[in-house]
Write a protein that holds these residues in place. Structure first.
Motif, PDB file in Angstrom:
ATOM      1  N   MET A   1       0.827  -1.186   0.000  1.00  0.00           N
ATOM      2  CA  MET A   1       0.000   0.000   0.000  1.00  0.00           C
ATOM      3  C   MET A   1       0.875   1.256   0.000  1.00  0.00           C
ATOM      4  SD  MET A   1      -3.202  -1.122   0.112  1.00  0.00           S
ATOM      5  CE  MET A   1      -4.084   0.290   0.627  1.00  0.00           C
ATOM      6  N   LEU A   2       1.874   1.263   0.869  1.00  0.00           N
ATOM      7  CA  LEU A   2       2.739   2.441   0.945  1.00  0.00           C
ATOM      8  C   LEU A   2       3.541   2.642  -0.333  1.00  0.00           C
ATOM      9  CD1 LEU A   2       4.050   2.168   4.609  1.00  0.00           C
ATOM     10  CD2 LEU A   2       2.464   3.865   3.672  1.00  0.00           C
ATOM     11  N   ARG A   3       4.025   1.539  -0.901  1.00  0.00           N
ATOM     12  CA  ARG A   3       4.839   1.639  -2.120  1.00  0.00           C
ATOM     13  C   ARG A   3       4.072   2.336  -3.237  1.00  0.00           C
ATOM     14  NH1 ARG A   3       5.337  -3.134  -5.505  1.00  0.00           N
ATOM     15  NH2 ARG A   3       4.700  -4.174  -3.607  1.00  0.00           N
ATOM     16  N   HIS A   4       2.777   2.057  -3.336  1.00  0.00           N
ATOM     17  CA  HIS A   4       1.949   2.654  -4.394  1.00  0.00           C
ATOM     18  C   HIS A   4       1.243   3.929  -3.943  1.00  0.00           C
ATOM     19  CE1 HIS A   4       2.468  -0.771  -7.059  1.00  0.00           C
ATOM     20  NE2 HIS A   4       2.218  -1.567  -6.038  1.00  0.00           N
ATOM     21  N   GLN A   5       1.378   4.262  -2.669  1.00  0.00           N
ATOM     22  CA  GLN A   5       0.670   5.390  -2.071  1.00  0.00           C
ATOM     23  C   GLN A   5      -0.840   5.222  -2.203  1.00  0.00           C
ATOM     24  OE1 GLN A   5       2.421   9.001  -3.672  1.00  0.00           O
ATOM     25  NE2 GLN A   5       4.229   8.759  -2.386  1.00  0.00           N
ATOM     26  N   TRP A   6      -1.302   3.982  -1.968  1.00  0.00           N
ATOM     27  CA  TRP A   6      -2.721   3.670  -2.009  1.00  0.00           C
ATOM     28  C   TRP A   6      -3.300   3.686  -0.608  1.00  0.00           C
ATOM     29  CZ3 TRP A   6      -1.954  -1.270  -5.418  1.00  0.00           C
ATOM     30  CH2 TRP A   6      -1.800  -0.891  -6.760  1.00  0.00           C
ATOM     31  N   MET A   7      -4.582   3.962  -0.551  1.00  0.00           N
ATOM     32  CA  MET A   7      -5.330   3.913   0.703  1.00  0.00           C
ATOM     33  C   MET A   7      -6.315   2.747   0.636  1.00  0.00           C
ATOM     34  SD  MET A   7      -4.104   6.422   2.457  1.00  0.00           S
ATOM     35  CE  MET A   7      -5.234   6.827   3.779  1.00  0.00           C
ATOM     36  N   LEU A   8      -6.643   2.204   1.817  1.00  0.00           N
ATOM     37  CA  LEU A   8      -7.532   1.055   1.943  1.00  0.00           C
ATOM     38  C   LEU A   8      -8.824   1.457   2.628  1.00  0.00           C
ATOM     39  CD1 LEU A   8      -8.046  -2.077   1.900  1.00  0.00           C
ATOM     40  CD2 LEU A   8      -6.944  -2.130   4.153  1.00  0.00           C
ATOM     41  N   ALA A   9      -9.936   0.915   2.117  1.00  0.00           N
ATOM     42  CA  ALA A   9     -11.230   1.021   2.782  1.00  0.00           C
ATOM     43  C   ALA A   9     -11.751  -0.392   3.007  1.00  0.00           C
ATOM     44  CB  ALA A   9     -12.218   1.815   1.933  1.00  0.00           C
ATOM     45  N   THR A  10     -12.493  -0.580   4.093  1.00  0.00           N
ATOM     46  CA  THR A  10     -13.097  -1.872   4.380  1.00  0.00           C
ATOM     47  C   THR A  10     -14.614  -1.723   4.443  1.00  0.00           C
ATOM     48  OG1 THR A  10     -12.907  -1.539   6.768  1.00  0.00           O
ATOM     49  CG2 THR A  10     -11.098  -2.703   5.675  1.00  0.00           C
ATOM     50  N   ALA A  11     -15.311  -2.776   4.035  1.00  0.00           N
ATOM     51  CA  ALA A  11     -16.766  -2.843   4.148  1.00  0.00           C
ATOM     52  C   ALA A  11     -17.073  -4.194   4.793  1.00  0.00           C
ATOM     53  CB  ALA A  11     -17.425  -2.725   2.777  1.00  0.00           C
ATOM     54  N   GLU A  12     -17.552  -4.151   6.028  1.00  0.00           N
ATOM     55  CA  GLU A  12     -17.697  -5.377   6.805  1.00  0.00           C
ATOM     56  C   GLU A  12     -19.122  -5.587   7.301  1.00  0.00           C
ATOM     57  OE1 GLU A  12     -14.380  -6.070   9.622  1.00  0.00           O
ATOM     58  OE2 GLU A  12     -13.849  -3.991   9.133  1.00  0.00           O
ATOM     59  N   SER A  13     -19.546  -6.830   7.184  1.00  0.00           N
ATOM     60  CA  SER A  13     -20.808  -7.224   7.775  1.00  0.00           C
ATOM     61  C   SER A  13     -20.533  -8.177   8.925  1.00  0.00           C
ATOM     62  CB  SER A  13     -21.714  -7.859   6.715  1.00  0.00           C
ATOM     63  OG  SER A  13     -22.998  -8.110   7.243  1.00  0.00           O
ATOM     64  N   SER A  29      -0.624   3.023  10.482  1.00  0.00           N
ATOM     65  CA  SER A  29      -1.663   2.643   9.521  1.00  0.00           C
ATOM     66  C   SER A  29      -2.406   3.849   8.941  1.00  0.00           C
ATOM     67  CB  SER A  29      -2.661   1.674  10.155  1.00  0.00           C
ATOM     68  OG  SER A  29      -3.258   2.242  11.309  1.00  0.00           O
ATOM     69  N   SER A  30      -2.302   4.997   9.576  1.00  0.00           N
ATOM     70  CA  SER A  30      -2.964   6.181   9.013  1.00  0.00           C
ATOM     71  C   SER A  30      -2.362   6.576   7.667  1.00  0.00           C
ATOM     72  CB  SER A  30      -2.882   7.358   9.987  1.00  0.00           C
ATOM     73  OG  SER A  30      -1.538   7.692  10.237  1.00  0.00           O
ATOM     74  N   ALA A  31      -1.194   6.069   7.358  1.00  0.00           N
ATOM     75  CA  ALA A  31      -0.575   6.352   6.060  1.00  0.00           C
ATOM     76  C   ALA A  31      -1.215   5.556   4.931  1.00  0.00           C
ATOM     77  CB  ALA A  31       0.922   6.053   6.111  1.00  0.00           C
ATOM     78  N   TRP A  32      -1.978   4.495   5.265  1.00  0.00           N
ATOM     79  CA  TRP A  32      -2.569   3.656   4.212  1.00  0.00           C
ATOM     80  C   TRP A  32      -3.995   3.203   4.489  1.00  0.00           C
ATOM     81  CZ3 TRP A  32      -3.772  -1.084   6.174  1.00  0.00           C
ATOM     82  CH2 TRP A  32      -3.057  -1.502   7.305  1.00  0.00           C
ATOM     83  N   PHE A  33      -4.524   3.435   5.692  1.00  0.00           N
ATOM     84  CA  PHE A  33      -5.915   3.049   5.991  1.00  0.00           C
ATOM     85  C   PHE A  33      -6.787   4.288   5.935  1.00  0.00           C
ATOM     86  CE2 PHE A  33      -9.640   2.081   8.470  1.00  0.00           C
ATOM     87  CZ  PHE A  33      -9.986   0.834   7.979  1.00  0.00           C
ATOM     88  N   LEU A 143      -2.948 -10.284  -3.555  1.00  0.00           N
ATOM     89  CA  LEU A 143      -3.408  -9.553  -4.735  1.00  0.00           C
ATOM     90  C   LEU A 143      -2.563  -8.307  -5.009  1.00  0.00           C
ATOM     91  CD1 LEU A 143      -7.268  -9.745  -4.217  1.00  0.00           C
ATOM     92  CD2 LEU A 143      -5.958 -10.782  -6.084  1.00  0.00           C
ATOM     93  N   LEU A 144      -1.972  -7.744  -3.969  1.00  0.00           N
ATOM     94  CA  LEU A 144      -1.188  -6.516  -4.145  1.00  0.00           C
ATOM     95  C   LEU A 144       0.265  -6.774  -4.508  1.00  0.00           C
ATOM     96  CD1 LEU A 144      -2.609  -4.329  -1.259  1.00  0.00           C
ATOM     97  CD2 LEU A 144      -3.161  -4.214  -3.694  1.00  0.00           C
TER      98      LEU A 144
END
Length: 145
Positions: A1-13, A29-33, A143-144
């Motif tokens: 995530m950091l290498r690509h400067q991507w952020m993550l979102a979760t959707a949980e049930s 984790s604030s750098a990628w979450f 996957l990443l």
């Protein structure tokens, strides 16, 4: 995530925020979450993620079409480039013949596309939820790569 400067979102049930919790347990984790959606009810899936209520009525909340809509909704309703979604039957009640306790649908969205799969976990509610968190994050890491 950091290498690509991507952020993550979760959707949980069925995990009720445990995936987001596992992510934010990590220092930095604030750098990628980016954010987490706990969409335990069908109404929450529709209101927070834009899941079409017809999908839920037709296929049930624990289904591939719904988890795919959840993961896409997490991206659309966040600033993230990557998302993970889960919906399942953690038990001990709520299972059926076609969706027994331990059935969990997973969805992952990356810049390469959307992936989904179903898993069947054994054990009590805590074991199913723990296995769900582990699988969601380990598959995301794969996957990443």
């Amino acid at each position: 995530m950091l290498r690509h400067q991507w952020m993550l979102a979760t959707a949980e049930s069925c995990t009720g925020g445990l995936i987001a919790g596992a992510c934010t347990d990590l220092a930095g984790s604030s750098a990628w979450f980016e954010r987490g959606f706990v969409t335990y009810s069908n109404t929450a899936k529709t209101e927070m993620l834009g899941v079409d209520a017809t999908l839920i009525a037709t296929h049930g909340a624990v289904s591939e079409p719904v988890v795919r809509a959840m993961v896409q909704g997490a991206l659309q309703h966040s600033l993230a480039q990557v998302a993970v979604a889960v919906t399942g039957v953690a038990g001990p009640t709520g299972g059926s013949a076609d969706k027994p306790v331990g059935t969990v649908w997973f969805g992952w969205a990356t810049p390469a596309g959307v992936h989904s799969e179903v898993q069947h976990f054994a054990g009590d509610r805590a074991a199913v939820r723990s296995a769900t968190v582990h699988h969601a994050l380990s598959q995301l890491a794969t996957l990443l790569k």
